[in-house]
Each structure stands twice: as structure tokens, then as C-alpha cells.
Design a protein around this motif. Structure first.
Motif, PDB file in Angstrom:
ATOM      1  N   ASP A  55      -4.754   0.947   0.809  1.00  0.00           N
ATOM      2  CA  ASP A  55      -3.652   1.506   0.027  1.00  0.00           C
ATOM      3  C   ASP A  55      -4.022   2.946  -0.336  1.00  0.00           C
ATOM      4  O   ASP A  55      -4.915   3.183  -1.147  1.00  0.00           O
ATOM      5  N   LYS A  57      -1.520   5.281  -1.059  1.00  0.00           N
ATOM      6  CA  LYS A  57      -0.290   5.893  -1.569  1.00  0.00           C
ATOM      7  C   LYS A  57      -0.392   6.235  -3.053  1.00  0.00           C
ATOM      8  O   LYS A  57       0.589   6.646  -3.661  1.00  0.00           O
ATOM      9  N   ASP A  75       4.492   4.492   4.995  1.00  0.00           N
ATOM     10  CA  ASP A  75       4.196   3.081   4.762  1.00  0.00           C
ATOM     11  C   ASP A  75       4.226   2.299   6.072  1.00  0.00           C
ATOM     12  O   ASP A  75       4.995   2.615   6.981  1.00  0.00           O
ATOM     13  N   ARG A  76       3.412   1.253   6.115  1.00  0.00           N
ATOM     14  CA  ARG A  76       3.500   0.313   7.230  1.00  0.00           C
ATOM     15  C   ARG A  76       4.596  -0.717   6.961  1.00  0.00           C
ATOM     16  O   ARG A  76       5.416  -1.010   7.823  1.00  0.00           O
ATOM     17  N   ASN A  77       4.579  -1.322   5.754  1.00  0.00           N
ATOM     18  CA  ASN A  77       5.644  -2.220   5.285  1.00  0.00           C
ATOM     19  C   ASN A  77       5.924  -3.377   6.237  1.00  0.00           C
ATOM     20  O   ASN A  77       7.066  -3.657   6.585  1.00  0.00           O
ATOM     21  N   LYS A  78       4.880  -4.068   6.663  1.00  0.00           N
ATOM     22  CA  LYS A  78       5.104  -5.254   7.497  1.00  0.00           C
ATOM     23  C   LYS A  78       5.593  -6.429   6.667  1.00  0.00           C
ATOM     24  O   LYS A  78       6.306  -7.298   7.161  1.00  0.00           O
ATOM     25  N   THR A  79       5.166  -6.488   5.404  1.00  0.00           N
ATOM     26  CA  THR A  79       5.603  -7.531   4.480  1.00  0.00           C
ATOM     27  C   THR A  79       5.893  -6.866   3.140  1.00  0.00           C
ATOM     28  O   THR A  79       5.457  -5.730   2.895  1.00  0.00           O
ATOM     29  N   PRO A  80       6.599  -7.555   2.248  1.00  0.00           N
ATOM     30  CA  PRO A  80       6.866  -6.957   0.930  1.00  0.00           C
ATOM     31  C   PRO A  80       5.598  -6.601   0.162  1.00  0.00           C
ATOM     32  O   PRO A  80       5.610  -5.679  -0.657  1.00  0.00           O
ATOM     33  N   ASP A  81       4.499  -7.334   0.427  1.00  0.00           N
ATOM     34  CA  ASP A  81       3.247  -7.071  -0.285  1.00  0.00           C
ATOM     35  C   ASP A  81       2.315  -6.137   0.479  1.00  0.00           C
ATOM     36  O   ASP A  81       1.179  -5.929   0.062  1.00  0.00           O
ATOM     37  N   ASP A  82       2.784  -5.594   1.596  1.00  0.00           N
ATOM     38  CA  ASP A  82       1.932  -4.744   2.427  1.00  0.00           C
ATOM     39  C   ASP A  82       1.663  -3.420   1.718  1.00  0.00           C
ATOM     40  O   ASP A  82       2.587  -2.670   1.394  1.00  0.00           O
ATOM     41  N   LYS A  83       0.389  -3.128   1.486  1.00  0.00           N
ATOM     42  CA  LYS A  83       0.016  -1.891   0.802  1.00  0.00           C
ATOM     43  C   LYS A  83      -0.579  -0.854   1.752  1.00  0.00           C
ATOM     44  O   LYS A  83      -1.032   0.201   1.312  1.00  0.00           O
TER      45      LYS A  83
END
Length: 746
Positions: A55, A57, A75-83
């Protein structure tokens, strides 16, 4: 003569004007079309295939402070919790980007201590597949002490023909960190003046995707296209950008001019490292840096693991000596980051981080303990046995850091040759155990989110997975098994070592037949001429039986036989029992199998119970005691072991008469024995056996089948004896006794 010189001079001036106009046009064309030159499809591929990273960011990095900096965090944002944060250095043509660790947010390198950085790099692809060289220019990993505004800058004079064409920032071959070899009017310049345009107090490792190899006089435009003259293909190279010794002056000559050849200087960058690489392949490439404070050496390993974290053996490795005094630090905090640039050609330059040493400095180790053999496996002693209890032990060690190693997801692959038993975690000296539930084991892998973070106050976690080695049918080499430990501030991969399972055959052979128990026949003639018994041998492990190396052993009424499995399919065999081999009464057939290693199967007994009839049972070969030549009328006793059985399956009250006659005895050299066999009854009467002579009569007196061993009834001085007539030569004499069993009426 002067006239010729005049025309030559006019031609030269016109040539320069034409070149200048053409160059300006190309530059203007770049500027006009730059906004359209990008590859969003490749950027989407990079984001979709990006590995999990840290992370970043939260202000860990700061963008360089110069105009039109293309660098940013996405962001990568593969899942809602992806940091996972991704550094984007460039993404279009004519860009220059830089991004630096924020020292105020504890993102720096401490050269006084060993440091490890690991990250993934992405270099895009050729936007036009027919033009594989149409990429550029790459990016550089930079250590520097010049601030967040550090960037290579051209500070020389503007070209007289087109002042607006000059970009003072170091795009193209300089990648924003090396000196700018701009010399538009081909005036005097030097390695010192070029070094002054680089980022000062710096060291850089470049990942160069575009070769700048202009060496011909006509190609030396003063815009810097010659740094890579000593390189082959896409490459890695490192040096001090602000050091004059990093640059070499070269000269190109125009031999087409009259008189003294015209000359133009250009500069080559000295930056050793591996070449002929494939960087712009639309794949992520991993690199690990290890700073050794004691030796002041930066070691690197490029392409050292795959996206799944498994190790690659043929990584590009190397090391560079770095002088810490070069950075002129006032403390132990050295700024680091990335620069990158594009020109006419472009690419997506991206970075994903796995470890930042000032955030979390940690390591891992894996060992395998054979609890059965009480040893820890090593490269020289890596043998285990089937059935052994193995513990896979993963040690996570937090060394230092401004942040905690938090939310650690441990993913540990186990070899398919072991079965999971249990797993647990211990933290430091804490006696409490964190149990990993069996439900977190699936598909030969254990995944568990550690319930505690590792930090300066909780430095160690030991994960222990208990397993048992499965049975094997031959020696097995077990490859390395991968493990990863991914937290918000640190990610590391490791491997449990390869080992060998010794073959310890604990399997059994299981034999079965389609006939079992007792088979009853009223009499011998009612039994079939041949009884066919089909059998099958199986290995308890499921291993296919090799008929050519497995024997069947049978025994029927004292007669033993052995032969290879003779069925059409593996493990199949056939036993043929002939009626002529049976006798009245109980005939016991035993069957078992044995393989080439000596492993025996279970034994099966089949009884043929033949009712009625009168027949011989066991009648074996016989012999007499050894004598010295012999005397006339001497009677020689029998050796032990005589057996002459009569089997009577008839009803009680019926009788039989056993008769015998004997042939003459001869030695090996065909000498006849002076003597003959006689029968001596219980009263001492002698009878010659030249013709059949009754030796036993009997009346059956029981209901069941009755077996009488006639020879067993004789005393040592009665029954069949050998009578000598006179002295005989020494030797071994043999002959035959003929038996005749008569079913008589009492």
C-alpha cells in the motif's frame, strides 16, 4: 581553385539548411501527436496482471517537482480490500517522470545497515507488432541526495536555428537521471559538462528498452542519441550519473567533405550490466536488491521469480560497488525512487513494491524436520521414508521498521506426497499457541491470516505444519514447495527444500481364486479330467503386477510346482488340476504368489474330497543303508524316509492286497549287484521279490477315508530288505520296485 572552394562551400550550407528544416519538422510532429500516442490496452493488461504489492497510496512516495511530471500512483483494485498501489512512471510519448520516497514519511534507504528492496517492474510492449524496436526509453532505479526536484536538465545554449525546439529536461536516453548530451550547434562540450546536467549526488541502475547508437557523422544531430553504443539490445546498466568518468567522448567524421574531414563529438555512457534482454514483453519482471553495508555493495537479482512467487534458477545476478561518501549525506537517510522517459516511441513503465526496508525489514526461513528419524533435512541429508512424520517449519522474523508487518496472509503449499495432520503458530516467547484449523487446508495448501502483527515488540512467528509421508511404490524425488507471506507493508516468498522419499515397500500381495474351500466328488471318476482354477494377484497399493516377475507356487499331495503368472492381463493366472493327480480322500491344493523381491501373498487352500475308490497315496523314492562290500546272506536295513501309502475310500469291510516286485540293481558303470530285494514278514519268513509278492493285506475298519502307510508298519528288520549274496565292488546301485494294489474280497 578559389572558385571550386566557393561552390563547395555553397553546397555545404545548403545541406545544413535542409537537415535543419527536416529535424524541426520531426520535432514539431512529435509535439502535435504526443497526446494521441499511448497504449491503454497494454496499461489495462499491466493492471489486470499486476501482482499483489504494498500500500503506497498513503504518502509513502512524492512526485518529483518539475513541470509536466508524468509519474503518479494508481490503484490495482482487484478486490474491494485491495490496497496494492502501482507507480506509473510513463504511459505516452514524450514524457518524463520521477517519483521519490518521502523521507519525512520514513521512506528511505539506510546505507549504514543491510537493506533489502524487492519489486516488480513492467516495461510495456511495442504498440506496433511489426516494429518491435518501437518502444522506449525505459526507467531507472535511482539513489540520490539532491531532493525531490532532482531531474537531469540541459543548461547549455539554445540552438541558433530553432530555440523553441529545446526541451531542457532530460528526456530520451537520459531517462531523467543521466547527463544530457545536447550539443545542437556542435560547439565545445566535455564529459564534465554532461555530468553536471545529470541528477547530482546520485547512483542509478537503468532498464533501457531503446538503443541509442548514433555514431555516423550525419546522425549526430546534437540531441543525444549515442549513449548505448557499447550495448547490445535491451539492457541493464549502472553507474554514477553525475560523474564525468561515466561518459566517454567519441568523434564522428565526415569523410565526404574535401580537405580536412569535418568532425562532430558524441558521448557514450559507461554502464555495465546484462544485455540482450527481453523487457518490453508485456510481462511483469521481478528484481531484488540487497545492500551489504559491510562491503558497500549493491547486489541484485533480476527475473528471479515468477508471478506466483516461485523461484527462477537462471535469474540475472550481479553487484555494484557504491561509495556512500558520493552522496554527501548529513545523516543515514538516502532518498531513492524511479525516473523514466519516452520520446518518439513510448511504453507503460510501472512498478509494484513488495518490500521497503525503512517500513519493514524482515526475512523468512523454511526448514523440514523428520520427527521419525529425529533430523532436520539438509541438502546433503535429504532422505525420508514413507510413513515418516514431517514438520514444515516457517520462521518469520521482523528485524526493524517504522511500521508493523500487518495482516500477514500465509500461503504454504505442501508436496502432494505428504498428508496434512495439523498446524499451529507460536509468537516469540509466548507459550500460547495459535491453532490453524484443518478447514484452512485445501488442495495441498494451507492459507491462514495471522492473528497478530509482527513488530518491534513481537518480532517472531513460527508456523509449524505436521504431515505424514504417503506410501510410495518407488523412490520419489519431491520438488521444492512454495510459500508466501503477504502483508500490507511487506511481502516475501520462500521455498521448502526438495527432498527424496526412499522406497520402503510396505505393500502386500493379495491372491484370490474363483474356486475356494472344499470340492466334493463321489468318487475319482466323477471328477473332471481337468479342473481349471482362475486366480488373480493384486498389490495393496494398486501398483500394476508384472506377470514376468511374479511366480505362482502350488502344492498338491506333496508335489510342488512353480511358474510365472500366465494370464492375459496383469496379475491373472490359471492352475490346471488333472484328475490323474488326485487320489481318493482329501487332496489339499495350496496356492500362493511371490514377486521378484521375495514378497509373498496370502496362501489359499482348496480341498478336493474324493469319495470311494482304492488308490495309492504318497509313494516316494527309497534307499538302503550303506554297507562295506557286503557279506553272503547279509540283510541290509532300509534308510529312514520310506513311505508307501494306500488310500481306501470304500465302505468298511472291504479289503486290499499290496504286492511288490523288484528289478535287479545296477551300479553307475552297469555292474550288477550280487544280491536282491526280499520281503521278510513278521514271522521272519523271507520271500524273493523277483515276482510280485504280497507285502500287506488289510480290511477297512472305519467309515472315513482310510490312509495306511505300509512302510511305516514295518520294523527295521522286517518288510522289504536288501539281501547280499557275496562281496560286491563299491558303488551306488539303483533299481525299481513295482507296486501292485489289488482290490480283493475278504
Amino acid at each position: 581553385m578559389g572558385r571550386n572552394n566557393f561552390f563547395n562551400k555553397i553546397s555545404y550550407v545548403l545541406f545544413v539548411i535542409i537537415v535543419s528544416i527536416t529535424t524541426t519538422f520531426i520535432i514539431d510532429n512529435h509535439i502535435v501527436s504526443a497526446a494521441k500516442l499511448s497504449d491503454p490496452a497494454d496499461l489495462n493488461n499491466a493492471i489486470n496482471t499486476a501482482p499483489q504489492g504494498l500500500d503506497i497510496k498513503n504518502g509513502a512516495f512524492v512526485v518529483g517537482t518539475f513541470g509536466n511530471n508524468s509519474a503518479k500512483v494508481i490503484d490495482r483494485n482487484k478486490t474491494p480490500d485491495d490496497k496494492t498501489g502501482i507507480l506509473q512512471i510513463t504511459s505516452a510519448a514524450n514524457q518524463l517522470g520521477s517519483i521519490w520516497g518521502d523521507i519525512n514519511k520514513d521512506n528511505y534507504i539506510d546505507l549504514n545497515n543491510n537493506q533489502t528492496l524487492s519489486m516488480w517492474l513492467y516495461f510495456g510492449r511495442p504498440v506496433d507488432p511489426s516494429l518491435p524496436a518501437g518502444v522506449g526509453d525505459g526507467m531507472a532505479f535511482v539513489l540520490q541526495n539532491s531532493g525531490i526536484d532532482a531531474i537531469s536538465r540541459y543548461t547549455g545554449p539554445k540552438p541558433s536555428h530553432n530555440p523553441s525546439a529545446v526541451n531542457k529536461l532530460g528526456i530520451g536516453e537520459s531517462m531523467g537521471v543521466w547527463g544530457t548530451d545536447f550539443n545542437y550547434d556542435h560547439g565545445a562540450t566535455s564529459t564534465t559538462s554532461i555530468a553536471k546536467t545529470a541528477i547530482q549526488k546520485s547512483w542509478a541502475m537503468e532498464f533501457d528498452t531503446f538503443l541509442n547508437k548514433a555514431t555516423n557523422y550525419d546522425d549526430i544531430s546534437g540531441e543525444g542519441f549515442s549513449f548505448d553504443n557499447l550495448q547490445n539490445g535491451q539492457h541493464i546498466g549502472a553507474n554514477y550519473p553525475d560523474s564525468p568518468s561515466s561518459y566517454r567522448q567519441q568523434t564522428a567524421y565526415d569523410y565526404h567533405s574535401t580537405g580536412t574531414p569535418l568532425a562532430r563529438d558524441y558521448y557514450v555512457l559507461s554502464h555495465d550490466g546484462p544485455g540482450s534482454l527481453s523487457l518490453t514483453d508485456a510481462n511483469w519482471h521481478h528484481i531484488t536488491y540487497n545492500w551489504n553495508a559491510a562491503t558497500e555493495t549493491m547486489n541484485y537479482s533480476f527475473n528471479d521469480k515468477k508471478l506466483d512467487g516461485t523461484h527462477i534458477n537462471d535469474a540475472y545476478t550481479g553487484s555494484y560497488q557504491i561509495d556512500p561518501s558520493h552522496f554527501k549525506l548529513s545523516d543515514n537517510k538516502l532518498r531513492w525512487g524511479f525516473t523514466g522517459s519516452t520520446g518518439k516511441y513510448f511504453e507503460n513503465n510501472l512498478v509494484v513494491f513488495e518490500s521497503i526496508p525503512s517500513f519493514v525489514s524482515a526475512d523468512s526461513s523454511v526448514s523440514i524436520k523428520d520427527n521419525t528419524l529425529d533430523k532436520v533435512l539438509s541438502t546433503s541429508d535429504n532422505y525420508v521414508d514413507a510413513g515418516d512424520d514431517l514438520s514444515f517449519i516457517y520462521n518469520l522474523n521482523f528485524e526493524s521498521g517504522s511500521k508493523e508487518w500487518e495482516n500477514i496472509l500465509a500461503s504454504m503449499n505442501l508436496p502432494s506426497q505428504v498428508s496434512f495432520e495439523s498446524a499451529s503458530i507460536k509468537y516469540g516467547d509466548d507459550p500460547n499457541v495459535e491453532v490453524i484449523p484443518a478447514s484452512e487446508f485445501s488442495n495441498s495448501s494451507v492459507q491462514h491470516l495471522l492473528q497478530r502483527n509482527l513488530s518491534n515488540s513481537n518480532k517472531q512467528a513460527t508456523i509449524e505444519i505436521h504431515t505424514k509421508v504417503k506410501p510410495v511404490t518407488s523412490a520419489v524425488s519431491v520438488p521444492k514447495s512454495h510459500a508466501s507471506f503477504k502483508g500490507d507493508n511487506f511481502i516475501i516468498d520462500d521455498d521448502a527444500q526438495a527432498f527424496n522419499i526412499r522406497y520402503k515397500d510396505i505393500s502386500t500381495l493379495n491372491l484370490s481364486t474363483d474356486v475356494e474351500g472344499t470340492i466334493n466328488y463321489d468318487n475319482l471318476m466323477s471328477a473332471p479330467e481337468t479342473t481349471v482354477i482362475n486366480g488373480l494377484v493384486k498389490n495393496s497399493t494398486g501398483k500394476v503386477i508384472d506377470n514376468s516377475t511374479t511366480d505362482v507356487h502350488t502344492e498338491l499331495n506333496g508335489v510342488k510346482q512353480s511358474y510365472k503368472l500366465n494370464g492375459q492381463n496383469p496379475g491373472e493366472f490359471v492352475v490346471n488340476v488333472k484328475r490323474s493327480d488326485l487320489i481318493a480322500g482329501k487332496n489339499t491344493l495350496t496356492i500362493y504368489a511371490e514377486d521378484v523381491s521375495g514378497k509373498k501373498s496370502n496362501e489359499i487352500k482348496i480341498i478336493f474330497d474324493i469319495g470311494g475308490g482304492l488308490t495309492f497315496g504318497v509313494v516316494n523314492d527309497v534307499s538302503f543303508k550303506t554297507i562295506n562290500q557286503g557279506l553272503k546272506d547279509q540283510l541290509v536295513q532300509r534308510q529312514s524316509g520310506w513311505r508307501v501309502e494306500v488310500v481306501d475310500g470304500r465302505t468298511p469291510g472291504q479289503s486290499w492286497d499290496l504286492q511288490a516286485k523288484a528289478d535287479n540293481l545296477y551300479s553307475d558303470n552297469d555292474t550288477k549287484l550280487n544280491g536282491n530285494l526280499v520281503f521278510k514278514d513278521e514271522d521272519g519268513n523271507l520271500s524273493s521279490l523277483i515276482d510280485y509278492q504280497s507285502v500287506k493285506t488289510h480290511i477297512k475298519n472305519i467309515t472315513d477315508v482310510q490312509t495306511i502307510d505300509v512302510a511305516g508298519l514295518w520294523t527295521k528288520n522286517a518288510g522289504i530288505l536288501l539281501q547280499m549274496n557275496e562281496v560286491n565292488p563299491s558303488g551306488k546301485y539303483t533299481g525299481k520296485i513295482h507296486w501292485n494294489l489289488i482290490d480283493s474280497v475278504h
